[in-house]
Design a protein around this motif. Sequence first.
Motif, PDB file in Angstrom:
ATOM      1  N   ARG A 153      24.844  85.766  14.131  1.00 11.00           N
ATOM      2  CA  ARG A 153      25.217  86.458  12.906  1.00 11.00           C
ATOM      3  C   ARG A 153      25.155  87.978  13.066  1.00 11.00           C
ATOM      4  N   ILE A 154      24.071  88.451  13.686  1.00  8.13           N
ATOM      5  CA  ILE A 154      23.924  89.898  13.894  1.00  8.13           C
ATOM      6  C   ILE A 154      25.008  90.404  14.850  1.00  8.13           C
ATOM      7  N   ARG A 192      28.176  90.675  12.942  1.00  4.32           N
ATOM      8  CA  ARG A 192      28.191  91.814  12.012  1.00  4.32           C
ATOM      9  C   ARG A 192      28.431  93.122  12.767  1.00  4.32           C
ATOM     10  N   TYR A 193      27.706  93.318  13.869  1.00  5.58           N
ATOM     11  CA  TYR A 193      27.867  94.554  14.637  1.00  5.58           C
ATOM     12  C   TYR A 193      29.290  94.640  15.223  1.00  5.58           C
ATOM     13  N   ARG A 242      22.245 100.291  19.105  1.00  5.37           N
ATOM     14  CA  ARG A 242      21.743  98.963  18.734  1.00  5.37           C
ATOM     15  C   ARG A 242      21.730  97.998  19.907  1.00  5.37           C
ATOM     16  N   LEU A 243      22.043  98.502  21.108  1.00  2.00           N
ATOM     17  CA  LEU A 243      22.045  97.622  22.266  1.00  2.00           C
ATOM     18  C   LEU A 243      20.637  97.132  22.551  1.00  2.00           C
ATOM     19  N   GLU A 302      31.738  95.754  12.626  1.00  2.00           N
ATOM     20  CA  GLU A 302      31.621  97.187  12.318  1.00  2.00           C
ATOM     21  C   GLU A 302      32.280  98.034  13.411  1.00  2.00           C
TER      22      GLU A 302
END
Lengths: 281, 281
Positions: free
Chosen positions: A66-67, A70-71, A57-58, A74
């Motif tokens: 926000r993202i 979230r990452y 997801r880099l 996780e």
Amino acid sequence: MRSTTPLSWARRLVEATATLKRPIGVFDSGLGGLTVLRELRRLLPNEDFIYLGDTARLPYGAKSRRIVQRYSMEVAEFLIQHNAKQIVIACNTATAHAEAVLREAFDVPVIGVIEPGVRALLQQTRNGRIGVIGTRSTIKSAAYTAAIKRQAPDLQVFARACPLFVPLVEEGWIDKRITRLVIQEYLSELHREEVDTIVLGCTHYPLLKTTIQQEFPDFTLIDSSFEVARAVQAAVDPSPTGDKPGASQAVVYLTDITDQMNHLETLLTGMNIDRLEETRL
Amino acid sequence: MRSTTPLSWARRLVEATATLKRPIGVFDSGLGGLTVLRELRRLLPNEDFIYLGDTARLPYGAKSRRIVQRYSMEVAEFLIQHNAKQIVIACNTATAHAEAVLREAFDVPVIGVIEPGVRALLQQTRNGRIGVIGTRSTIKSAAYTAAIKRQAPDLQVFARACPLFVPLVEEGWIDKRITRLVIQEYLSELHREEVDTIVLGCTHYPLLKTTIQQEFPDFTLIDSSFEVARAVQAAVDPSPTGDKPGASQAVVYLTDITDQMNHLETLLTGMNIDRLEETRL
């Protein structure tokens, strides 16, 4: 049938698990944080480490707060599930947006790159005119500026996003003419403003340190990956020396492994990684 | 209490849903595919569209085949759940790795950017010496080369990854000296090889078309976003003209929306988007 290979591999795995102390967890959006891991292993040869690079997801550097939160949550949960006794955020963007959230969410100590970088910055500046460079998202967060202002409200801070530095490093264009022009484009204003000390607010940037220094010999450059490793060394609850002192382990997980990771081998060279594995979060 | 606003909003939503024909689904890893959507709306003014940009996980261009396939499947499922009658892969990397997988998985027609680009390439070349430029992952996949060789085995194909083009476009450095140097660095070998036609194998590259053309006036440049729109126009099962001819709808979903998307407004300008929404896959 070659039964010896899987058997000896299984035996090694059992032995490895048996001697595993609680590791220090380290994460980054990609491979850049491996420079932090390298420094940590050098300073703390008796500790075990687990590293996660979120390569699927880099980069985090152009994504929303926000993202990134979230990452980061996780990834941190993955490290906690793997029994990490401490979390090191080896990523400036994740530190800028998610350090406070992770601290709130988990019981183990959480150390990001920003505070250690700022401490070194304050020790090094002579004229109080400070530069901060990083990804768009890190600069936009103003996390460095806020951290500096908390400790030294009178300092002048000049922040500049340098989004082309990461792709230049990934392309391996470290000291090309193009790279020098990009450095001039991004940093000449800081030079005009008589900034004397700049924090490299992205784990990729230390690879451009020599070239930046050649273009602007006046600047003192702060490498936050070095500073965060020293901060972890000072704060860590040391592992008891086991039966085999110095036999510390490091396991590297990536959420995506491709054969186009030109830097991976270089970054891992001489680091004695016990395992490199792909994982899904 | 301002009860009129939510009520009229709800009424508009109900009306919108009632008149919704089955839309054409379009996706990209980010915003680049909006140039394809724009072209599609121009060519097919009677169709409804749903677009998904996977901005939370972009770019796809440096990720593994497996990860690109997984992400493309998730995005396509989202479009199918939204009743798409056709899927347009407006992303070269996703086409290169996932077109066949999506075709296998879904009943609706799937059109990627590569075949239409190749058809145009074959029509335009005069000397049979062809260039393909794109992200690392697209070039590595050799999908363009394979598609060209299937149709014209004797052509000479010269492929070159240009990973700095996307960050240059995102920085807005369209015709700077740095950009011209990068263009020279990437394309001068194709020029030495007497390539006459080049396909722009990434939806960001058309924004550099003028500058590339100024540096290399001999090259004929193929814009795959234009070509794929023409292919969809030729293949589409046309929607019946409803009560309101021309009142077609377009909804844009992004998996992450940040205020640093400098290009988003420009890309959407004049496109008459009915809704822009953030969604989680």
